[in-house]
Design an enzyme around this catalytic site. Sequence first.
Site, PDB file in Angstrom:
ATOM      1  CB  SER A   9       1.197  -3.652  -2.718  1.00  0.00           C
ATOM      2  OG  SER A   9       2.122  -4.416  -3.375  1.00  0.00           O
TER       3      SER A   9
ATOM      4  CE  LYS B  67       3.959  -0.454  -1.482  1.00  0.00           C
ATOM      5  NZ  LYS B  67       3.250  -2.003  -1.505  1.00  0.00           N
TER       6      LYS B  67
ATOM      7  CB  SER C 128       1.668  -0.076  -5.963  1.00  0.00           C
ATOM      8  OG  SER C 128       1.672  -1.830  -4.368  1.00  0.00           O
TER       9      SER C 128
END
Length: 385
Positions: free
Chosen positions: A87, A90, A145
Amino acid sequence: MARFVGFYPCITKSVVACVAGAAIVVGPVGGVAAAMPRSDGVSGQVQTAPGTPDAPDMSALSWTVTDVGTGELLAAKAPHLRLPPASTLKTLFALALLPKLPAATQHTAVTADLADVAPGSSLVGVHEGTSYTVGDLWRGVFLSSGNDAVHTLARLNGGLDLTLAQMQATANRLGAHDTSVRTPDGFDTPGQYSSAYDLSLFAKAGLRNPDFRRYCSTKWAQFPAVGGPDSFGIQNTNRLLVGSHGVEPYPGLIGVKNGYTSEAGNTLVSAATQGHRTILVTVMNPQDTSANAVYEESRELLDWGFKAAPGAVRAGLERGRASHAPSHRPESAHHGAVAAQASTTSKDASSGLARHLGAAVALLGLACVPFVLKAVRRRRRRPTR
């Protein structure tokens, strides 16, 4: 033959002189490779910038420490090793889309928003029929997340394909050449990878954006609940930011983003400010199996960065990339990197040896000239029989 023999002593003298010169130029053959070290950015050797003390060697496969103010890379281990980012990708998603989607925009989620969310994804709790602001969705991305929030924002941006193209274009513009984007959320996908160096580029660029900085440093927020105006609390999953699960919060921590998948292991991008200095640390896939290893290794590197940065020489670390890209397969990335480094070192040593030998041969030819000319003149002065 007699004439050649007459020249022989002259040539012998020149050869002896040139061999001695060649020995000086070339040196011991076995020492060529050792004299030509090469940092390819994928090996497991810890490197530190000039003027800094030795950095600790963490268990992570790859990590970097950067002084955000100067932009200097202070220390690194395999900074260009290509690994699944989880993640932490991101951060790139946010860089590409934050300027395009006004935070106050309202959106009622529909089924299509969630169609591409992979099973097993982390979720914040986006549900069709519920109204969200874009700001709500960004808090869902940074705090929880939430891959459901990511895909909803991607559809608002014009769809998945456009979003992926914009993310890759943003990476390329920043010089993040270790990054290949296949999903907007960082979920494990064949052909998707990034590096500690590239993730630090995304974080540095993000911290210059006030919205990015605000979202990544938010510890707690309210998220709209299903079916009405009510909301529920969400907490940032970055333990180093909020202090949870046995991890003490780090003084002055800004954020940035944590992640975990089965292939990537734990990943964490952290930035902290103390005094007038901001240190950024990226840690990818600690091999220490303890639950908080990624946070504690990041803490140790942040501590080192704040101590080391004042003495760092602006030249920083070599930022050269491997001439042979490491394996893109996560399970073999580390071994591929080591093989690439060995291949590069061997080729550099061979080409260096060839250059030195060529120089020695040239010297040999030049050294022979005066002796040969002298012999020729001596022959010419002899009376003809």
